[in-house]
Design a protein around this motif. Structure first.
Motif, PDB file in Angstrom:
ATOM      1  N   LEU A   6       0.827  -1.203   0.000  1.00 58.79           N
ATOM      2  CA  LEU A   6       0.000   0.000   0.000  1.00 58.79           C
ATOM      3  C   LEU A   6       0.864   1.257   0.000  1.00 58.79           C
ATOM      4  CD1 LEU A   6      -2.726  -0.974   2.655  1.00 58.79           C
ATOM      5  CD2 LEU A   6      -2.716  -1.413   0.187  1.00 58.79           C
ATOM      6  N   ARG A   7       0.419   2.263  -0.752  1.00 54.80           N
ATOM      7  CA  ARG A   7       1.025   3.598  -0.735  1.00 54.80           C
ATOM      8  C   ARG A   7      -0.091   4.628  -0.616  1.00 54.80           C
ATOM      9  NH1 ARG A   7       3.223   5.338  -5.542  1.00 54.80           N
ATOM     10  NH2 ARG A   7       4.374   6.952  -4.432  1.00 54.80           N
ATOM     11  N   VAL A   8       0.150   5.655   0.185  1.00 48.94           N
ATOM     12  CA  VAL A   8      -0.795   6.763   0.312  1.00 48.94           C
ATOM     13  C   VAL A   8      -0.150   7.991  -0.308  1.00 48.94           C
ATOM     14  CG1 VAL A   8      -2.196   8.157   1.866  1.00 48.94           C
ATOM     15  CG2 VAL A   8      -1.688   5.782   2.459  1.00 48.94           C
ATOM     16  N   VAL A   9      -0.830   8.621  -1.261  1.00 46.56           N
ATOM     17  CA  VAL A   9      -0.296   9.806  -1.938  1.00 46.56           C
ATOM     18  C   VAL A   9      -1.362  10.892  -1.970  1.00 46.56           C
ATOM     19  CG1 VAL A   9       1.293   8.489  -3.393  1.00 46.56           C
ATOM     20  CG2 VAL A   9      -1.010   8.950  -4.201  1.00 46.56           C
ATOM     21  N   GLN A  10      -0.888  12.123  -1.970  1.00 46.64           N
ATOM     22  CA  GLN A  10      -1.759  13.284  -2.170  1.00 46.64           C
ATOM     23  C   GLN A  10      -1.030  14.282  -3.042  1.00 46.64           C
ATOM     24  OE1 GLN A  10      -4.405  15.150   0.879  1.00 46.64           O
ATOM     25  NE2 GLN A  10      -2.990  16.886   0.708  1.00 46.64           N
ATOM     26  N   ASP A  11      -1.626  14.616  -4.168  1.00 42.09           N
ATOM     27  CA  ASP A  11      -1.043  15.572  -5.119  1.00 42.09           C
ATOM     28  C   ASP A  11       0.357  15.142  -5.567  1.00 42.09           C
ATOM     29  OD1 ASP A  11      -3.346  16.994  -4.564  1.00 42.09           O
ATOM     30  OD2 ASP A  11      -2.356  18.358  -3.145  1.00 42.09           O
ATOM     31  N   GLY A  12       0.601  13.826  -5.586  1.00 42.75           N
ATOM     32  CA  GLY A  12       1.904  13.313  -5.996  1.00 42.75           C
ATOM     33  C   GLY A  12       2.908  13.175  -4.874  1.00 42.75           C
ATOM     34  N   VAL A  13       2.569  13.605  -3.662  1.00 42.24           N
ATOM     35  CA  VAL A  13       3.455  13.499  -2.503  1.00 42.24           C
ATOM     36  C   VAL A  13       3.100  12.235  -1.731  1.00 42.24           C
ATOM     37  CG1 VAL A  13       4.196  14.574  -0.347  1.00 42.24           C
ATOM     38  CG2 VAL A  13       3.703  15.989  -2.360  1.00 42.24           C
ATOM     39  N   GLU A  14       4.097  11.377  -1.474  1.00 37.98           N
ATOM     40  CA  GLU A  14       3.839  10.154  -0.708  1.00 37.98           C
ATOM     41  C   GLU A  14       3.735  10.484   0.773  1.00 37.98           C
ATOM     42  OE1 GLU A  14       5.594   6.186  -1.678  1.00 37.98           O
ATOM     43  OE2 GLU A  14       6.562   6.447   0.297  1.00 37.98           O
ATOM     44  N   LEU A  15       2.651  10.033   1.389  1.00 38.64           N
ATOM     45  CA  LEU A  15       2.408  10.299   2.805  1.00 38.64           C
ATOM     46  C   LEU A  15       2.738   9.097   3.678  1.00 38.64           C
ATOM     47  CD1 LEU A  15      -1.066  12.056   2.414  1.00 38.64           C
ATOM     48  CD2 LEU A  15       1.193  13.111   2.469  1.00 38.64           C
ATOM     49  N   ALA A  16       2.509   7.881   3.164  1.00 38.89           N
ATOM     50  CA  ALA A  16       2.756   6.678   3.954  1.00 38.89           C
ATOM     51  C   ALA A  16       2.843   5.478   3.025  1.00 38.89           C
ATOM     52  CB  ALA A  16       1.643   6.468   4.988  1.00 38.89           C
ATOM     53  N   ASN A  17       3.468   4.399   3.502  1.00 37.77           N
ATOM     54  CA  ASN A  17       3.491   3.142   2.757  1.00 37.77           C
ATOM     55  C   ASN A  17       3.563   1.988   3.734  1.00 37.77           C
ATOM     56  OD1 ASN A  17       6.468   2.202   3.032  1.00 37.77           O
ATOM     57  ND2 ASN A  17       6.637   4.340   2.371  1.00 37.77           N
ATOM     58  N   SER A  18       3.033   0.858   3.317  1.00 38.47           N
ATOM     59  CA  SER A  18       3.013  -0.321   4.177  1.00 38.47           C
ATOM     60  C   SER A  18       2.808  -1.547   3.304  1.00 38.47           C
ATOM     61  CB  SER A  18       1.888  -0.204   5.216  1.00 38.47           C
ATOM     62  OG  SER A  18       1.894  -1.303   6.101  1.00 38.47           O
TER      63      SER A  18
END
Length: 437
Positions: free
Chosen positions: A323-335
């Motif tokens: 899993l990856r969390v992105v907003q506007d192309g910026v990565e916020l978290a991954n797991s």
């Protein structure tokens, strides 16, 4: 007796002259007025307008002193017009042993199969670019002649079907073909495309690669490779991947030469992988998305929007997902290592509240605003500038964003915008565009 001999001689001379004149009239002239030593014939698949479309016609000798125009109409073997595709015109110039594409000779096929383009001082060959058709015969055209009819034939197709577990057809399923895991990495796909969609009755097909017939231009330029197209190394093993709304992604190993056709049965979805996305203070992100990639199937990717800090990923298959969390192309978290049905709490690495951003689009070297420009990238998704040339977005995280700008009548342009992280106050920036068409 002497008078009779003279008369006979005169009659023989007249007869010889008549024969010579008749032979000369049949011998065509070359440009410049010199006579050809022999009439030459060449093969062409072009058929004169109004004549039957099938068969091969004789190519007449014409004056090639000008560039001229070639005209033709493409039909299939049933005589129906081919209404799409593209034609590339090549020239084998007189007195040369190689061919080249004609400048301005890439033309689109019209609604009735018609096309026209520039000719040349030599032989003009037409190369067809079409996903499902190839020329039936070599296409050789003559400049400054009436439109001719060219015949195209369909590529051989491999057919399959998609259904659910109860045998009902699944329409609109996306179907991909890919190389098997143990296949030669240099092998090519045996089809003209790698993906297709099932029709209303669940059927789909792939067109097999076939070599077009060799024309004089292709032979002169070396484009006519010997052998059959199937002699080229292609996938030894094939994997079919099918996805459709309401089903899990399914893959199946198949053979190209399967006489019974390909049959894919889609399985019902597993329980969704769901959870929350918030920052360290428990605040939700306004435009975050969660991307899930299958660990064992790198081609399989799912995504879901985060709404009020919640997300849900459905239609997942067996195995684990990263899993990856992105907003506007910026990565916020991954797991990594998550499976369908699991509940996951993801925490972003930066604070959720951002700053209000206003971006002005102006003409380069001036402060003149550009209204109606489309701005894409970062926090802007298809935003259009107002009358004062600006677009805005809220809660933008610090970072550098690549932004594309499209202005009617001008080429698409790109630039970078860096949002500082010094405070959360409003920030205004600008991006300049050139007047280049």
């Amino acid at each position: 007796m002497r008078r009779i001999a003279v008369v006979a001689a005169l009659l023989a001379l007249v007869a010889a002259l008549a024969v010579w004149l008749k032979t000369d009239a049949r011998t065509p002239s070359r440009p410049g007025g010199r006579k050809s030593k022999g009439a030459a014939t060449q093969v062409t698949a072009a058929v004169e307008a109004g004549a039957p479309a099938y068969g091969v016609a004789r190519r007449a000798d014409v004056d090639r002193s000008g560039v001229g125009v070639v005209r033709a109409r493409i039909v299939d073997r049933d005589g129906s017009p081919v209404s799409d595709g593209r034609v590339i015109l090549h020239c084998l110039a007189s007195g040369t042993d190689h061919s080249a594409p004609i400048e301005g000779g890439v033309v689109e096929v019209g609604a009735e199969g018609e096309f026209s383009g520039p000719g040349c001082r030599g032989i003009v060959c037409a190369e067809l670019r079409h996903p499902t058709l190839v020329p039936r015969d070599p296409w050789v055209l003559e400049p400054n002649r009436p439109a001719v009819t060219l015949v195209a034939q369909a590529l051989e197709r491999v057919v399959g079907s998609v259904s659910d577990g109860e045998g009902h057809a699944v329409a609109g399923a996306q179907v991909w073909v890919r190389r098997g895991d143990d296949d030669d990495p240099g092998a090519l796909p045996p089809f003209t495309s790698r993906n297709t969609v099932s029709d209303g009755e669940g059927f789909f097909s792939f067109a097999r690669v076939e070599k077009p017939p060799c024309d004089p231009c292709g032979e002169a330029s070396g484009r006519c490779e010997p052998g059959d197209a199937r002699d080229v190394p292609t996938y030894a093993s094939l994997m079919l991947i099918a996805r459709a709304p309401g089903f899990r992604s399914t893959e199946k190993e198949v053979s190209v030469d399967d006489e019974e056709g390909w049959q894919i049965v889609l399985a019902p979805p597993l329980a969704p992988l769901h959870g929350t996305v918030r920052d360290a203070e428990g605040r939700p992100y306004p435009r975050a998305r969660v991307l899930a990639r299958a660990h064992a199937r790198g081609y399989e990717v799912h995504q879901a929007r985060v709404e009020d800090g919640q997300f849900s990923l459905g239609e997942l298959g067996e195995g684990s997902y990263d899993l990856r969390v992105v907003q506007d192309g910026v990565e916020l978290a991954n797991s990594g290592g998550h499976v369908a049905g699991e509940a996951v709490a993801l925490v972003g690495s930066v604070p959720a509240p951002g700053r209000a951003v206003t971006l002005a689009v102006v003409r380069r070297g001036t402060d003149e605003p550009v209204s109606g420009a489309v701005v894409d990238g970062g926090p802007f998704a298809g935003a259009r500038t107002s009358s004062d040339g600006t677009v805005g977005a809220g809660d933008v995280l610090p970072g550098t964003y690549t932004v594309g700008v499209r202005v009617r009548g001008l080429r698409s342009q790109r630039g970078q915008v860096t949002i500082p992280g010094d405070d959360a106050g409003p920030w205004t920036g600008r991006i300049e565009v050139d007047d280049s068409p």
